[in-house]
Design an enzyme around this catalytic site. Structure first.
Site, PDB file in Angstrom:
ATOM      1  N   ARG A  18       0.812  -1.246   0.025  1.00 18.67           N
ATOM      2  CA  ARG A  18      -0.035  -0.086   0.119  1.00 18.67           C
ATOM      3  C   ARG A  18       0.929   1.386   0.179  1.00 18.67           C
ATOM      4  O   ARG A  18       1.665   1.393   1.026  1.00 18.67           O
ATOM      5  CB  ARG A  18      -0.773   0.052   1.190  1.00 18.67           C
ATOM      6  CG  ARG A  18      -1.734   1.268   1.437  1.00 18.67           C
ATOM      7  CD  ARG A  18      -2.604   1.366   2.618  1.00 18.67           C
ATOM      8  NE  ARG A  18      -3.149   2.622   2.632  1.00 18.67           N
ATOM      9  CZ  ARG A  18      -3.299   3.444   3.599  1.00 18.67           C
ATOM     10  NH1 ARG A  18      -2.672   3.113   4.881  1.00 18.67           N
ATOM     11  NH2 ARG A  18      -3.888   4.473   3.657  1.00 18.67           N
TER      12      ARG A  18
ATOM     13  N   HIS B 263      -3.338  10.797   0.843  1.00 16.90           N
ATOM     14  CA  HIS B 263      -2.780  10.798   2.204  1.00 16.90           C
ATOM     15  C   HIS B 263      -2.365  12.110   2.585  1.00 16.90           C
ATOM     16  O   HIS B 263      -1.226  12.088   3.054  1.00 16.90           O
ATOM     17  CB  HIS B 263      -1.684   9.459   2.447  1.00 16.90           C
ATOM     18  CG  HIS B 263      -1.296   8.971   3.582  1.00 16.90           C
ATOM     19  ND1 HIS B 263      -1.260   7.660   3.868  1.00 16.90           N
ATOM     20  CD2 HIS B 263      -1.026   9.418   4.908  1.00 16.90           C
ATOM     21  CE1 HIS B 263      -1.008   7.519   5.132  1.00 16.90           C
ATOM     22  NE2 HIS B 263      -1.011   8.449   5.743  1.00 16.90           N
TER      23      HIS B 263
ATOM     24  N   GLU C 294      -7.564   8.387   6.605  1.00 20.68           N
ATOM     25  CA  GLU C 294      -7.796   8.846   7.774  1.00 20.68           C
ATOM     26  C   GLU C 294      -8.458  10.317   7.731  1.00 20.68           C
ATOM     27  O   GLU C 294      -7.541  11.107   8.546  1.00 20.68           O
ATOM     28  CB  GLU C 294      -6.469   8.759   8.765  1.00 20.68           C
ATOM     29  CG  GLU C 294      -6.087   7.345   9.179  1.00 20.68           C
ATOM     30  CD  GLU C 294      -5.028   7.540  10.033  1.00 20.68           C
ATOM     31  OE1 GLU C 294      -4.591   8.221  10.736  1.00 20.68           O
ATOM     32  OE2 GLU C 294      -4.643   6.173  10.347  1.00 20.68           O
TER      33      GLU C 294
ATOM     34  N   ASN D  54      -7.232   1.623   9.956  1.00 23.04           N
ATOM     35  CA  ASN D  54      -6.024   1.828  10.412  1.00 23.04           C
ATOM     36  C   ASN D  54      -6.319   1.588  11.920  1.00 23.04           C
ATOM     37  O   ASN D  54      -6.673   2.360  12.528  1.00 23.04           O
ATOM     38  CB  ASN D  54      -5.738   3.153  10.079  1.00 23.04           C
ATOM     39  CG  ASN D  54      -5.394   3.178   8.583  1.00 23.04           C
ATOM     40  OD1 ASN D  54      -5.269   2.354   7.876  1.00 23.04           O
ATOM     41  ND2 ASN D  54      -4.919   4.437   8.236  1.00 23.04           N
TER      42      ASN D  54
ATOM     43  N   TYR E 166      -4.461   1.269  15.790  1.00 24.58           N
ATOM     44  CA  TYR E 166      -3.237   1.318  16.452  1.00 24.58           C
ATOM     45  C   TYR E 166      -3.571   1.233  18.086  1.00 24.58           C
ATOM     46  O   TYR E 166      -2.665   0.566  18.771  1.00 24.58           O
ATOM     47  CB  TYR E 166      -2.508   2.726  16.607  1.00 24.58           C
ATOM     48  CG  TYR E 166      -1.843   2.978  15.150  1.00 24.58           C
ATOM     49  CD1 TYR E 166      -0.541   2.462  14.921  1.00 24.58           C
ATOM     50  CD2 TYR E 166      -2.667   3.315  14.023  1.00 24.58           C
ATOM     51  CE1 TYR E 166       0.139   2.536  13.653  1.00 24.58           C
ATOM     52  CE2 TYR E 166      -1.994   3.598  12.592  1.00 24.58           C
ATOM     53  CZ  TYR E 166      -0.697   3.308  12.502  1.00 24.58           C
ATOM     54  OH  TYR E 166       0.167   3.197  11.275  1.00 24.58           O
TER      55      TYR E 166
ATOM     56  N   GLU F 186      -3.353  -0.180   7.867  1.00 21.27           N
ATOM     57  CA  GLU F 186      -2.393   0.258   8.799  1.00 21.27           C
ATOM     58  C   GLU F 186      -2.317  -0.462  10.097  1.00 21.27           C
ATOM     59  O   GLU F 186      -3.599  -0.670  10.471  1.00 21.27           O
ATOM     60  CB  GLU F 186      -2.082   1.749   8.992  1.00 21.27           C
ATOM     61  CG  GLU F 186      -1.659   2.337   7.883  1.00 21.27           C
ATOM     62  CD  GLU F 186      -1.654   4.036   8.222  1.00 21.27           C
ATOM     63  OE1 GLU F 186      -1.372   4.274   9.275  1.00 21.27           O
ATOM     64  OE2 GLU F 186      -1.800   4.749   7.047  1.00 21.27           O
TER      65      GLU F 186
HETATM   66  C1  BG6 Z   1      -1.625   6.944  10.732  1.00 19.59           C
HETATM   67  C2  BG6 Z   1      -1.291   7.512   9.627  1.00 19.59           C
HETATM   68  O1  BG6 Z   1      -2.126   8.143  11.441  1.00 19.59           O
HETATM   69  O2  BG6 Z   1      -0.633   6.553  11.736  1.00 19.59           O
HETATM   70  C3  BG6 Z   1       0.263   7.446   9.169  1.00 19.59           C
HETATM   71  O3  BG6 Z   1      -1.862   7.274   8.363  1.00 19.59           O
HETATM   72  C4  BG6 Z   1       1.103   7.723  10.415  1.00 19.59           C
HETATM   73  O4  BG6 Z   1       0.860   8.318   7.971  1.00 19.59           O
HETATM   74  C5  BG6 Z   1       0.497   6.584  11.282  1.00 19.59           C
HETATM   75  O5  BG6 Z   1       2.486   7.697  10.331  1.00 19.59           O
HETATM   76  C6  BG6 Z   1       1.502   6.632  12.765  1.00 19.59           C
HETATM   77  O6  BG6 Z   1       1.421   8.033  13.182  1.00 19.59           O
HETATM   78  P1  BG6 Z   1       2.486   8.808  13.694  1.00 19.59           P
HETATM   79  O7  BG6 Z   1       2.053   9.960  14.354  1.00 19.59           O
HETATM   80  O8  BG6 Z   1       3.403   8.001  14.909  1.00 19.59           O
HETATM   81  O9  BG6 Z   1       3.536   8.975  12.645  1.00 19.59           O
END
Ligand code: BG6
Length: 476
Positions: free
Chosen positions: A78, A122, A168, A297, A299, A376
């Protein structure tokens, strides 16, 4: 894990990146400036003034990078296209040199047996459109975005099957218009909802165009989904959790997938005067451009508690990398964030919660009944380059393994998951946090201000993921 269904044949074993974070070559071959090219050069905006002028120089090292992807065994990659590389001032005649770069990349991927997953946007808006009419705050952005996307559809329809529309929108606009940390760096909720409304219309408009130009392709937005948790079972916390889910998640996802805003949030915003100006015909536009899949995405999860009317407001995220420094943030009368005592955090205070990914995938699959793709997921950490070009990132392997297990559990629960594209393939520029916050399978020898030799170094996680892919997920 007998209860788990195996990863299906054809599962996309990917990795992800974004143009501004990897390409560099910020003014090469006719590229125009993006809002990020300008913003990162303003004093005090990023960690130690880091910027993407050179980034990891992927623009000039693309062949080497694709060779590494092939060696690792990726079956998908991607990446995003930089709009001002194609249209230096946002519209008009396409810049052939910019197109040619992406064509070379796509051809190299296909030759290596890697499925390209192309992100249209992006965050790197042409600066010219920001200056001309305020970018996403003006309805003219819809036609200009369509013009740009259609140029890519026409050029790459025969080569690219998977397309991501907006990356995002929620996270980028929250930073851009509420926290003031991404360009245009304002703090104004009315402008926030206006910019988002135009982005929704632009998203639906290009999806409708996509049907005509890429009839056999699949398209969807990538959403930064942080599933909400309630801090407790107290009704006030449960309501705060419902509010958070509706305002911070369903506001975007319902609008993408159902073509209408969620009711309670819209009613609230109409009372506060912050609701966007929904013109006649807008709902029809939204409903004519529904996605084929949702890009997720993921985290971390976020835990919410009650927030009185005079309580905490939106706060800047933690960009220092110091644990325990993230303030509580929220919207008075709706919700505020609170740490989750059950979860460990990364050095950037991001809760580490693999079960949250299983929950995320299940919630989205049940609510929208669409296939999903993890576009992501990853761990940003300080990595240490050791003698003999070694990077022992076992913490990253642990993180990715646990999240892949969560994907497998979600699939066993019935979720249709097209693939998994961890963030990121190589180390990248972490927008506000510089190069110190590393995500890659491949270490890049550079720091905030010194591009050094930009050498590519395989981390331990590179070899781990290679084994995972070779075994189609049997050997996690
Ligand atoms: C997402 C984005 O928010 O998370 C990425 O799509 C980004 O571009 C990633 O790098 C991690 O966030 P950060 O702030 O740790 O770089």
């Amino acid at each position: 894990h007998a209860r788990l269904t195996p990863f299906p044949q054809g599962f996309l074993w990917g990795a992800a990146s974004a143009a501004y974070q990897v390409e560099g070559a910020h003014d090469a071959d006719g590229k125009g400036p993006s809002v990020w090219d300008v913003f990162t050069h303003l004093p005090g905006k990023t960690f130690q003034g880091s910027n993407g002028d050179v980034a990891v120089d992927h623009y000039h090292r693309m062949e080497e990078d694709v060779a590494l992807m092939k060696e690792m065994g990726l079956t998908a990659y991607r990446f995003s296209v930089s709009w001002p590389r194609i249209f230096p001032t946002g519209r008009g005649e396409a810049n052939e040199a910019g197109m040619a770069f992406y064509e070379r990349l796509i051809d190299a991927l296909i030759a290596a047996g890697i499925e390209p997953v192309l992100t249209l946007y992006h965050w790197d808006l042409p600066q010219a459109l920001q200056e001309e009419y305020g970018g996403w705050e003006d309805r003219r952005i819809i036609a200009d975005f369509e013009h740009y996307c259609v140029a890519l559809f026409q050029r790459f329809a025969g080569k690219v099957k998977y397309w991501v529309s907006l990356n995002e929108q929620n996270y980028n606009t929250t930073n851009a218009y509420q926290l003031g940390t991404h360009p245009p760096a304002v703090q104004d909720r009315k402008r926030f909802f206006t910019a988002n409304h135009h982005a929704f219309l632009a998203n639906a408009t290009v999806i409708a165009a996509f049907r005509k130009h890429v009839p056999n392709g699949l398209i969807g937005p990538s959403f930064a989904y942080s599933p909400a948790y309630p801090a407790s079972s107290a009704p006030a916390d449960m309501l705060a959790f419902e509010n958070a889910e509706e305002f911070t998640n369903w506001w975007w996802l319902d609008t993408y997938c159902f073509g209408r805003y969620p009711q309670a949030a819209l009613a609230w915003l109409q009372k506060t005067g912050e609701a966007p100006d929904i013109q006649p015909g807008d709902v029809a536009i939204l409903q004519a451009g529904l996605p084929d899949f949702v890009g997720v995405n993921y985290y971390y999860t976020t835990t919410f508690t009650d927030n009185p009317r005079d309580g905490a407001t939106m706060q800047r995220i933690n960009t220092t990398g110091q644990k325990g420094t993230t303030p509580s943030s929220g919207v008075p009368g709706l919700y505020r964030t609170t740490p989750n005592p059950h979860l460990p955090t990364s050095n950037w205070d991001w809760a580490i919660d693999p079960t949250g990914l299983r929950i995320a995938l299940r919630r989205l699959a049940s609510r929208y009944d669409l296939p999903l793709m993890v576009t992501e997921n990853g761990l940003g950490e300080f990595d240490k380059l050791e003698a003999g070009d070694k990077v022992h990132d076992d913490y990253r392997i642990d993180y990715l393994r646990a999240h892949l297990q969560a994907c497998q559990e979600a699939m066993s629960d019935g979720v249709q998951l097209l693939g998994y594209c961890p963030w990121s393939f190589t180390d990248i520029l972490s927008w506000l946090n510089g190069y110190q916050k590393r995500y890659g399978f491949v270490y890049i020898n550079r720091d905030e201000t010194d591009a050094k030799d930009l050498r590519r170094i395989r981390k331990d996680s590179f070899f781990w993921y290679q084994t995972v892919i070779a075994s189609n997920g049997q050997k996690l």
